[in-house]
Design a protein around this motif. Sequence first.
Motif, short mmCIF file in Angstrom:
data_model
loop_
_atom_site.label_atom_id
_atom_site.label_comp_id
_atom_site.label_asym_id
_atom_site.label_seq_id
_atom_site.Cartn_x
_atom_site.Cartn_y
_atom_site.Cartn_z
N GLU A 93 -24.86 47.18 3.39
CA GLU A 93 -23.67 47.74 3.29
C GLU A 93 -22.91 47.29 2.00
O GLU A 93 -21.64 47.73 1.46
CB GLU A 93 -22.85 47.48 4.40
N TYR A 94 -23.30 46.33 1.31
CA TYR A 94 -22.79 45.49 0.22
C TYR A 94 -23.78 45.36 -1.06
O TYR A 94 -24.76 45.38 -1.06
CB TYR A 94 -22.11 44.24 0.45
N LEU A 95 -22.66 45.43 -2.10
CA LEU A 95 -23.44 45.33 -3.50
C LEU A 95 -23.17 44.16 -4.13
O LEU A 95 -21.90 43.76 -4.02
CB LEU A 95 -23.07 46.91 -4.29
N MET A 96 -23.94 43.57 -5.19
CA MET A 96 -23.47 42.40 -5.90
C MET A 96 -24.22 42.91 -7.26
O MET A 96 -25.49 43.58 -7.27
CB MET A 96 -23.98 41.21 -5.34
N ASN A 97 -23.62 42.40 -8.37
CA ASN A 97 -24.36 42.32 -9.72
C ASN A 97 -24.96 40.97 -9.91
O ASN A 97 -24.24 39.95 -9.97
CB ASN A 97 -23.09 42.71 -10.69
N ILE A 98 -26.25 40.96 -10.41
CA ILE A 98 -26.91 39.80 -11.18
C ILE A 98 -27.52 40.53 -12.41
O ILE A 98 -27.51 41.44 -12.69
CB ILE A 98 -28.03 39.25 -10.22
N SER A 99 -27.79 39.36 -13.09
CA SER A 99 -28.79 39.64 -14.31
C SER A 99 -30.02 39.03 -14.38
O SER A 99 -30.10 37.57 -13.92
CB SER A 99 -27.85 39.20 -15.73
N ILE A 100 -31.12 39.60 -14.89
CA ILE A 100 -32.52 38.90 -15.01
C ILE A 100 -32.82 38.90 -16.50
O ILE A 100 -32.44 40.08 -17.13
CB ILE A 100 -33.32 39.46 -13.94
N GLY A 101 -33.73 38.16 -16.83
CA GLY A 101 -34.71 38.18 -18.21
C GLY A 101 -33.47 37.45 -19.11
O GLY A 101 -32.62 36.98 -19.08
N THR A 102 -34.41 37.34 -20.13
CA THR A 102 -33.87 36.93 -21.45
C THR A 102 -33.95 37.71 -22.86
O THR A 102 -35.42 37.87 -23.02
CB THR A 102 -34.55 35.55 -22.03
N PRO A 103 -33.33 38.60 -23.41
CA PRO A 103 -32.08 38.56 -22.83
C PRO A 103 -31.62 39.18 -21.50
O PRO A 103 -32.33 39.90 -20.77
CB PRO A 103 -31.20 39.25 -24.17
N PRO A 104 -30.42 38.90 -20.94
CA PRO A 104 -30.23 39.29 -19.78
C PRO A 104 -30.06 40.84 -19.45
O PRO A 104 -29.44 41.32 -20.39
CB PRO A 104 -28.95 38.47 -19.03
N VAL A 105 -30.63 41.42 -18.52
CA VAL A 105 -30.41 42.91 -17.90
C VAL A 105 -29.60 42.79 -16.68
O VAL A 105 -30.07 42.40 -15.83
CB VAL A 105 -31.79 43.39 -17.93
N ARG A 106 -28.60 43.67 -16.72
CA ARG A 106 -27.80 43.92 -15.42
C ARG A 106 -28.52 44.37 -14.39
O ARG A 106 -29.30 45.75 -14.72
CB ARG A 106 -26.61 44.49 -15.78
N VAL A 107 -28.63 44.22 -13.07
CA VAL A 107 -28.85 44.71 -11.97
C VAL A 107 -27.80 44.84 -11.02
O VAL A 107 -27.18 43.89 -10.57
CB VAL A 107 -30.12 43.90 -11.35
N LEU A 108 -27.59 45.90 -10.40
CA LEU A 108 -26.79 46.24 -9.44
C LEU A 108 -27.44 46.48 -8.30
O LEU A 108 -28.34 47.69 -7.88
CB LEU A 108 -25.91 47.32 -9.72
N GLY A 109 -27.60 45.53 -7.19
CA GLY A 109 -28.56 45.52 -5.94
C GLY A 109 -27.69 45.45 -4.77
O GLY A 109 -26.56 45.16 -4.87
N ILE A 110 -28.36 46.07 -3.74
CA ILE A 110 -27.93 45.63 -2.31
C ILE A 110 -28.01 44.39 -2.03
O ILE A 110 -29.21 43.91 -2.14
CB ILE A 110 -28.73 46.78 -1.26
N ALA A 111 -26.85 43.72 -1.42
CA ALA A 111 -27.29 42.27 -1.06
C ALA A 111 -27.51 42.55 0.42
O ALA A 111 -26.66 42.88 1.15
CB ALA A 111 -25.63 41.59 -1.32
#
Length: 519
Positions: free
Chosen positions: A173-191
């Motif tokens: 039910e909840y979402l959070m933003n993280i980034s992965i990689g170099t350079p970073p790429v945004r991921v909006l994922g279900i927490a």
Amino acid sequence: MIENKFKKLRFAFNLRTSWFSCNAVIMEYQITANQYRKSGSFSYQIRALLSCYINIVLDTHLTHFTHTLTFSYILSLAMAASQVHLQFLILFFCYSYIMCSALTFTHKTRHPGFTIDLIHRDSPNSPLHNPAKTRYEHLSEAFSRSTSRATHFTAASRAASAVQASVVPAGGEYLMNISIGTPPVRVLGIADTGSDLTWTQCKPCVQCYEQKLPIFDPKKSSSYNPVPCGSPTCYTNLASRTCDPDGTCSYYYSYGDKSYTNGVLATEVVTFGPNTPPFPGVSIGCGHENDGTFNEKGSGLIGLGGGGLSLIRQLKPSIGAQFSYCLVPYFETTSASKISFGPKASVNGPGAVSTPLVKKDPSTFYYLTLESIGIGNVTLDYKKQSAHYYTEEGNIIIDSGTTLTLLPKEFYDKLEGELEKVIKGERIQDPEGSMGLCYKTKKDLEVPVITARFAGADVQLKAINTFVRVEEDMVCFAMVPASEVAIFGNLAQINFLVGYDLDEGRVSFKPTDCSKHAV
């Protein structure tokens, strides 16, 4: 014999095995201390031991006990040293020990943790929010997802003993933003506290669902490293895995709603925002084949479960295996829910209570022991009123991804009966048929405080936790009967600071106005 022992020590050091390997050899040396004093290669012995110790003392995974054990032993060797140069070496070691311990302490406290936003998927602040639907329609869909999710918790629990178990609860039910990689790429994922693997869609796509955010391209990341098939990360943490022709570890996860992800297990740098440190070497799923009910505005899933591949377990060496969240009421527009990691996630102070986490299979889920539920002066014994499954320790799962609280039917019926006795109002049927106890009213319903009594922790649930307005003129009880798996859902957790400490094995609750929760 002595030389063989030193070869064993050097072998442990050269392979950079755990501190336990070094200490096992050190304990062996203690048994034969008299032989050391007679040995002509005493200088070599101390140098070998120092070499091992200086490396293990710099290992931030070690406890103070480990340092002290090794330090004490080398001091005992110093007592036997008669040569001046060896005494000087020991003095140098003492100085090095102090400096190394200071550096270790500094490294351990370098990252105090961090806090980021946790966004409810139906909140007006969510990119997944559909403004064409009413809040009641959003709630109805969330209730349906609760039922679906409970079904797949049951399936996963039944399959826990099977090597091929790969079905995990669908979504959250909840979402959070993280980034992965170099350079970073945004991921909006279900927490998701009901899953372990963190994954995102990756190029090249064999089959990818439509995604608004850029799809991660591992070829453009300098920190991307596929996990080899022979790695323990592959064969101990993945139930469904295969070995690709190039020797990399591939995974397959299927979700309860027939969604799935299939791809390569890899390590990457993960960051959580501009003010948080990068975390290298985190195992993630790089999904090249993903399909099902995933939303186009999201780009994967963030595993916050208790298993070996979860983000929480993987961050443990850097910041500890702790996280907490504070959930604001649904449809709150002026503030966001928060999730904290590391020491910042500690839950303590006045009003905080804690209950043990119970270790069960599958290790992904967070099991608590519910002993009873109180309504005023009436206490309903959960274990005595329920079927055999619920009499054991770990008889309920706490989950942020399930909206409603699900209880065994026989216990739920008695709970509903007691509430009917004390709530004054006109009872009506839920036209959707998903809720049990409903009342017709446009005003706030006067309801008693309900106390969920976990082992060692009484959690007092207010009206916002136990009743929800599902229509303009209808309010319903936010707990429903379940067939097999009991779940303490997120409505019951609103306006609590809920902390998970996997190091200490406990979950803590602290009543908090989450809209004003300091970060």
